[in-house]
Design a protein around this motif. Structure first.
Motif, PDB file in Angstrom:
ATOM      1  N   CYS A 229       0.781  -1.247   0.213  1.00 51.38           N
ATOM      2  CA  CYS A 229      -0.143  -0.160   0.255  1.00 51.38           C
ATOM      3  C   CYS A 229       1.181   0.801  -0.282  1.00 51.38           C
ATOM      4  O   CYS A 229       0.943   2.023   0.993  1.00 51.38           O
ATOM      5  CB  CYS A 229      -0.905  -0.243   1.081  1.00 51.38           C
ATOM      6  N   THR A 230       2.050   0.745  -1.183  1.00 58.71           N
ATOM      7  CA  THR A 230       2.657   2.858  -1.288  1.00 58.71           C
ATOM      8  C   THR A 230       2.575   2.992  -2.380  1.00 58.71           C
ATOM      9  O   THR A 230       1.255   3.373  -3.474  1.00 58.71           O
ATOM     10  CB  THR A 230       3.732   1.451  -1.111  1.00 58.71           C
ATOM     11  N   GLU A 231       3.236   4.558  -2.981  1.00 55.19           N
ATOM     12  CA  GLU A 231       2.728   5.755  -3.996  1.00 55.19           C
ATOM     13  C   GLU A 231       4.463   5.470  -4.621  1.00 55.19           C
ATOM     14  O   GLU A 231       5.464   5.666  -4.388  1.00 55.19           O
ATOM     15  CB  GLU A 231       2.415   6.331  -3.714  1.00 55.19           C
ATOM     16  N   LYS A 235       1.699  -2.789  -8.611  1.00 50.30           N
ATOM     17  CA  LYS A 235       1.731  -2.616 -10.060  1.00 50.30           C
ATOM     18  C   LYS A 235       1.858  -1.964 -10.708  1.00 50.30           C
ATOM     19  O   LYS A 235       2.215  -2.272 -11.825  1.00 50.30           O
ATOM     20  CB  LYS A 235      -0.064  -3.066  -9.555  1.00 50.30           C
ATOM     21  N   THR A 236       2.153  -0.537  -9.959  1.00 50.00           N
ATOM     22  CA  THR A 236       2.876   0.041 -11.051  1.00 50.00           C
ATOM     23  C   THR A 236       4.607   0.347 -11.350  1.00 50.00           C
ATOM     24  O   THR A 236       5.155   0.475 -12.124  1.00 50.00           O
ATOM     25  CB  THR A 236       2.609   1.731 -10.692  1.00 50.00           C
ATOM     26  N   ASP A 237       4.793  -0.426 -10.068  1.00 42.86           N
ATOM     27  CA  ASP A 237       6.346  -0.394 -10.261  1.00 42.86           C
ATOM     28  C   ASP A 237       6.514  -1.272  -9.483  1.00 42.86           C
ATOM     29  O   ASP A 237       6.803  -1.486  -8.161  1.00 42.86           O
ATOM     30  CB  ASP A 237       7.668   0.667  -9.436  1.00 42.86           C
ATOM     31  N   ALA A 238       7.001  -2.394 -10.265  1.00 43.07           N
ATOM     32  CA  ALA A 238       6.975  -4.063  -9.532  1.00 43.07           C
ATOM     33  C   ALA A 238       8.550  -4.567  -8.708  1.00 43.07           C
ATOM     34  O   ALA A 238       8.670  -4.989  -8.249  1.00 43.07           O
ATOM     35  CB  ALA A 238       7.141  -4.837 -10.521  1.00 43.07           C
ATOM     36  N   LEU A 243       9.265   2.406   0.835  1.00 44.39           N
ATOM     37  CA  LEU A 243       8.598   3.281   1.341  1.00 44.39           C
ATOM     38  C   LEU A 243       7.691   2.859   1.545  1.00 44.39           C
ATOM     39  O   LEU A 243       7.081   2.383   2.629  1.00 44.39           O
ATOM     40  CB  LEU A 243       8.010   3.052  -0.723  1.00 44.39           C
ATOM     41  N   PRO A 244       7.489   4.010   2.561  1.00 41.20           N
ATOM     42  CA  PRO A 244       6.155   4.778   3.645  1.00 41.20           C
ATOM     43  C   PRO A 244       4.777   3.861   2.953  1.00 41.20           C
ATOM     44  O   PRO A 244       4.334   4.639   1.807  1.00 41.20           O
ATOM     45  CB  PRO A 244       6.640   6.475   3.950  1.00 41.20           C
ATOM     46  N   GLY A 248      -4.057   6.750   4.089  1.00 43.11           N
ATOM     47  CA  GLY A 248      -5.280   5.493   3.539  1.00 43.11           C
ATOM     48  C   GLY A 248      -5.113   4.334   4.365  1.00 43.11           C
ATOM     49  O   GLY A 248      -5.680   4.231   5.147  1.00 43.11           O
ATOM     50  N   CYS A 249      -3.569   3.857   4.274  1.00 42.05           N
ATOM     51  CA  CYS A 249      -3.385   2.833   4.178  1.00 42.05           C
ATOM     52  C   CYS A 249      -2.962   2.544   6.089  1.00 42.05           C
ATOM     53  O   CYS A 249      -3.828   1.799   6.759  1.00 42.05           O
ATOM     54  CB  CYS A 249      -2.202   2.047   3.464  1.00 42.05           C
TER      55      CYS A 249
END
Length: 266
Positions: A229-231, A235-238, A243-244, A248-249
């Motif tokens: 649950c990161t940004e 799925k976007t960057d495998a 990362l924090p 919301g997570c």
């Protein structure tokens, strides 16, 4: 009794032929020959114990290969299109391996593609929790007869004591007195020392955070897959990233995160 029956049914379902064939734990040839049977038996026992705690399978439901490594680590054979989870272990003594493998199973359950201080603290808490659970289980149902007399609970206590030597005595006293308010405040004020890095007190702070997490019952199920649950998310960057968690997570696991001084805003 109803809870015990439900737990037993879950384990039966997890060990069903189809499910067990999908995700199995195997040691490779790099594990010393005289330790392979023990590593295999203990790893499988821990695998199903952890799945029972989380009440579900890993977010990446892939075979797990255990190999001899220079450091304990969980990775994927291919970050973009994985077909196998790889867990490296440095130890082959039953108590040490159980402790180390339980931590790495935490990364498997939370998602091995991401890490941060909160994730590592949860994995540290899981390793202590599993040692306590197996210390009871192995008295009557060890994965190998030779493991019946292994003192897992004593090993857990020694591990905690050694790690906490690097925190102030006022904090170790707070742990002994179960003064978790003081411990949480200390962790909040030293939050950066919980994050992965080169801080020499990292192990001590992670152990302290783990004990704070375990100060109350843990709903492990809510933590399954939380590391992703990161940004950006996997799925976007495998690729593997430290990362924090997104704000919301953290709300999703606020009760647990708040124990180590995070996500406590009303």
């Amino acid at each position: 009794m109803a809870l015990m029956r439900a737990y037993a049914c879950l384990l039966v379902a997890l060990m069903d032929g189809t499910a067990a064939a999908q995700t199995m734990v195997q040691v490779d040839q790099s594990i010393p020959e005289d330790s392979r049977d023990m590593v295999q038996a203990v790893a499988r026992d821990i695998y199903f114990e952890v799945l029972g705690l989380f009440q579900g399978r890993p977010p990446l439901d892939l075979p797990i290969a255990i190999y001899h490594s220079d450091l304990p680590i969980t990775s994927l054979n291919d970050w973009s299109a994985p077909t196998e989870i790889r867990i490296g272990t440095t130890v082959f003594e039953p108590r040490q391996f159980a402790f180390q493998f339980s931590h790495e199973m935490g990364h498997v359950m939370l998602d091995p593609r991401r890490n941060n201080g909160f994730v590592d603290a949860v994995c540290a808490a899981l390793s202590l929790e599993v040692l306590s659970r197996l210390s009871v289980k192995w008295r009557t149902a060890p994965p190998l007869p030779s493991l019946r007399s292994v003192d897992l609970l004593g090993y857990r206590k020694d591990t905690e004591s050694q790690a906490l030597r690097d925190v102030p005595s006022t904090i170790t006293d707070a742990v002994s007195n179960e003064d978790w308010t003081t411990v949480t405040a200390y962790l909040r004020d030293h939050r950066q020392e919980i994050e992965p890095g080169d801080d020499p007190r990292y192990r001590a702070m992670q152990t302290l955070a783990a004990l704070a997490i375990l100060s109350k019952p843990v709903d492990w199920q809510t933590l399954r897959g939380i590391a992703a649950c990161t940004e950006p998310d996997p799925k976007t960057d495998a690729n593997f990233r430290v990362l924090p968690l997104r704000a919301g997570c953290l709300v999703r696991v606020r009760d647990i995160a708040c124990r180590i001084g995070s996500a406590c805003a009303p």
